[in-house]
Design a protein around this motif. Structure first.
Motif, short mmCIF file in Angstrom:
data_model
loop_
_atom_site.label_atom_id
_atom_site.label_comp_id
_atom_site.label_asym_id
_atom_site.label_seq_id
_atom_site.Cartn_x
_atom_site.Cartn_y
_atom_site.Cartn_z
N LEU A 1 -2.80 13.18 5.22
CA LEU A 1 -4.00 13.49 6.00
C LEU A 1 -3.67 13.56 7.50
N ARG A 2 -2.87 12.65 7.94
CA ARG A 2 -2.47 12.63 9.36
C ARG A 2 -1.65 13.88 9.70
N LYS A 3 -0.73 14.23 8.84
CA LYS A 3 0.10 15.41 9.09
C LYS A 3 -0.73 16.68 9.15
N GLU A 4 -1.75 16.77 8.28
CA GLU A 4 -2.56 17.97 8.22
C GLU A 4 -3.46 18.14 9.44
N TYR A 5 -3.97 17.04 9.97
CA TYR A 5 -4.99 17.15 11.02
C TYR A 5 -4.54 16.66 12.41
N LYS A 6 -3.31 16.17 12.54
CA LYS A 6 -2.95 15.54 13.80
C LYS A 6 -2.99 16.51 14.98
N ASP A 7 -2.58 17.79 14.77
CA ASP A 7 -2.59 18.75 15.86
C ASP A 7 -4.02 19.09 16.29
N LEU A 8 -4.90 19.35 15.29
CA LEU A 8 -6.30 19.65 15.60
C LEU A 8 -6.98 18.44 16.25
N PHE A 9 -6.63 17.25 15.77
CA PHE A 9 -7.21 16.02 16.29
C PHE A 9 -6.85 15.84 17.77
N GLU A 10 -5.57 16.02 18.06
CA GLU A 10 -5.13 15.85 19.45
C GLU A 10 -5.70 16.93 20.37
N LYS A 11 -5.80 18.15 19.84
CA LYS A 11 -6.34 19.25 20.64
C LYS A 11 -7.81 19.01 20.99
N GLY B 1 -2.96 8.24 15.16
CA GLY B 1 -1.96 7.32 14.65
C GLY B 1 -2.44 6.63 13.39
N PHE B 2 -1.70 5.60 12.97
CA PHE B 2 -2.07 4.86 11.77
C PHE B 2 -3.08 3.75 12.07
N MET B 3 -3.13 3.30 13.34
CA MET B 3 -3.97 2.15 13.66
C MET B 3 -5.44 2.41 13.43
N SER B 4 -5.89 3.64 13.67
CA SER B 4 -7.31 3.92 13.44
C SER B 4 -7.64 3.84 11.96
N PHE B 5 -6.72 4.25 11.09
CA PHE B 5 -6.94 4.15 9.65
C PHE B 5 -7.03 2.68 9.24
N PHE B 6 -6.11 1.86 9.76
CA PHE B 6 -6.10 0.45 9.40
C PHE B 6 -7.33 -0.27 9.96
N THR B 7 -7.72 0.10 11.17
CA THR B 7 -8.92 -0.51 11.76
C THR B 7 -10.14 -0.18 10.92
N LYS B 8 -10.29 1.09 10.55
CA LYS B 8 -11.41 1.50 9.71
C LYS B 8 -11.38 0.79 8.35
N ALA B 9 -10.19 0.68 7.76
CA ALA B 9 -10.07 0.04 6.46
C ALA B 9 -10.43 -1.45 6.55
N CYS B 10 -10.02 -2.10 7.63
CA CYS B 10 -10.35 -3.52 7.80
C CYS B 10 -11.84 -3.72 8.02
N VAL B 11 -12.44 -2.86 8.84
CA VAL B 11 -13.89 -2.94 9.06
C VAL B 11 -14.63 -2.81 7.74
N HIS B 12 -14.19 -1.86 6.92
CA HIS B 12 -14.79 -1.64 5.61
C HIS B 12 -14.67 -2.90 4.74
N ALA B 13 -13.47 -3.53 4.74
CA ALA B 13 -13.25 -4.71 3.91
C ALA B 13 -13.99 -5.93 4.45
N LEU B 14 -14.12 -6.04 5.77
CA LEU B 14 -14.81 -7.19 6.36
C LEU B 14 -16.29 -7.21 6.00
N VAL C 1 0.84 -1.18 0.00
CA VAL C 1 0.00 0.00 0.00
C VAL C 1 0.88 1.25 0.00
N ASP C 2 0.48 2.22 -0.81
CA ASP C 2 1.15 3.52 -0.86
C ASP C 2 0.55 4.37 0.27
N MET C 3 1.36 4.72 1.26
CA MET C 3 0.88 5.42 2.44
C MET C 3 0.88 6.94 2.30
N THR C 4 1.09 7.43 1.07
CA THR C 4 1.21 8.88 0.85
C THR C 4 0.00 9.65 1.37
N GLU C 5 -1.21 9.23 0.98
CA GLU C 5 -2.42 9.98 1.32
C GLU C 5 -2.72 9.92 2.82
#
Length: 500
Positions: A311-321, A328-341, A303-307
């Protein structure tokens, strides 16, 4: 009035259970909802509470018997006159106390409920010695099961009068660990019991007391505490430390007998033999069972992790605030797996005998390495959680895993697992299934690699993905489709928002 205690509903498709442990015996006083016994099915352990306050009557189904749903387990004498039976004991105690200054009530310290499907534990460490004064709820010892560590608190204030199960002993759920003296004479009894621990005090001038089993072995073998290196908590000498000290001198003379030809005993003197923990034994057993039972196969993609990284770089500060947790990356992978399941439900299913059980929910297991070994805390209903809720759950459970504080319930019921070997630098691996699950996704290190995109060679942050699956239930087409859907969702995270 006689009240019947019957087998409760055991769950979908479960029709019978085995009586594992009775916590009460005939004649015991019980309160409403107090646990009477524990039933064990092929899937879960069920506790049976008292339906009323009163006195235990007859036990109809003894330990080890198999009972069906709604079968009669026992009778209970309830009503206005029922509690009268234990009353004389309570009234007599205060009257007897002034007459016998040294009298004290004996309180049993029992093995607590260890969790679903766990029937035994090993006594790992005693924090108190015979004769020690303890407060109510103060930690007496620590038990180690094949999944978690369980601390056993004092049921009341008093003096530890006897240790029944020593360190290293295996005990069953509901078994007896020790006896305590509580009441007027408990503190007075303490000095009489203290000489045994006092013998351990000279161990290098330490404040910690050595394991009773270690003291006994040192006394039998004539070993001095100063010659033993303690590996227990705060330098505490354990039985294994004494055994190691005894073994080393025996191996040392071997080279002297044949100095010109080194023997294997030389290597033995430099080796250390440590018994596997219950957790490590279970990891070994379950992984081997997985290989022997499932028709395990692994398919790979990248997988190309560019996007995702952008996305994480752009929103990580607002997200944490806003959410108080890092993105992190785990929420993206969890969401992607849920979608595929959702598209490939067999990866989220399990085999039960000759049936396939499809799960219309996702309980996501997240493998975590700890000093004690690999554990897999489970995020329940991950398919209905937001990015923030997933990140908070992963952070909280990860911390509890490292601290050894995970409960049994937090590691059960998973339907699919994600394992991130990339945090350790792994570039590619084949993860092993976590039975009875049928799929596990392996994440790996993100590494810049030259990729051909639109006829041009560009550098992209790439990650190899591996899906190990049970070929008995998941076909190759389904496995490849699952990985492709995960790849598509991560390379274009907007698809997750639109459920595409």
């Amino acid at each position: 009035m006689t009240v019947e205690v019957r087998v409760p509903t055991l769950g979908e498709s479960v029709t019978e259970a085995t009586v594992a442990t009775w916590f009460k015996k005939p004649g015991d006083a019980v309160a409403v909802d107090e646990m009477l016994c524990e039933l064990e099915t092929d899937k879960v352990t069920v506790e049976v509470p008292s339906p009323a306050a009163g006195v235990m009557g007859d036990i109809i189904a003894a330990e080890g018997e198999t009972v069906g749903v709604d079968a009669l387990l026992a009778t209970l004498n309830a009503g206005d006159g029922a509690p009268a039976a234990p009353a004389p004991k309570a009234d007599a105690a205060p009257a007897a106390a002034p007459a016998a200054a040294g009298s004290a009530a004996t309180v049993d310290v029992m093995v607590p409920t260890l969790g679903e499907s766990v029937t035994e534990a090993t006594v790992a460490t005693w924090f108190k010695a015979v004769g020690d004064t303890v407060e109510a709820d103060e930690m007496l010892c620590e038990l180690e099961t094949d999944k978690v560590s369980v601390e056993v608190p004092a049921p009341s204030a008093g003096v530890l009068s006897a240790i029944i199960a020593n360190e290293g002993d295996t005990v069953a759920a509901g078994g007896k660990l020790a006896e305590m003296s509580s009441g007027a004479g408990a503190v007075a009894a303490a000095p009489a019991a203290t000489p045994a621990p006092a013998a351990a005090a000279p161990a290098g001038g330490k404040d910690v007391e050595n394991a009773p089993s270690a003291n006994k072995l040192m006394a039998e073998k004539g070993v001095t505490p100063a010659s033993v290196t303690g590996t227990g908590k705060d330098g505490r000498i354990m039985k294994e430390d004494v055994l190691n000290a005894l073994n080393k001198p025996a191996a040392a003379p071997a080279p002297a007998a044949a100095p010109a030809a080194p023997r294997p005993a030389e290597d033995a003197a430099r080796e250390e033999r440590v018994k596997m923990t219950k957790l490590r034994q279970t990891i070994a057993r379950r992984l081997k069972e997985s290989q022997n039972t499932a028709a395990m196969l692994t398919t790979y993609n990248e997988v190309d992790m560019t996007e995702v990284m952008a996305l994480r770089k752009e929103y990580k500060d607002l997200f944490e605030k806003k959410h108080g947790v890092r993105l992190g990356f785990m929420s993206f992978f969890t969401k992607a797996c849920v979608h595929a399941l959702k598209e490939v439900p067999e990866v989220n299913a399990e085999i039960d005998g000759t049936d396939v059980v499809y799960k219309n929910y996702v309980n996501m297991g997240v493998a975590a390495g700890t000093p004690q070994g690999l554990v897999v805390p489970v995020i329940k209903d991950a398919d209905s959680m937001s990015f923030a809720e997933i990140e908070k759950a992963i952070s909280e459970k990860g911390k509890r895993a490292r601290d050894g504080k995970l409960s049994m319930a937090e590691m059960q019921g998973g339907t699919f697992t994600i394992s991130n070997g990339g945090v350790y630098g792994s570039l590619m691996s084949s993860p092993i299934l976590n039975p009875p699950q049928s799929g596990i996704l392996g994440m790996h290190k993100i590494q810049d690699r030259p990729m051909a995109i639109n006829g041009q060679v560009v550098i992209r942050p790439m990650m190899y993905l591996a899906l190990s699956y049970d070929h008995r239930i998941v076909d190759g087409k389904g496995a490849v489709t699952f990985l492709v859907r995960v790849k598509e969702a991560l390379e274009d995270p907007r698809r997750l928002l639109m459920d595409l």
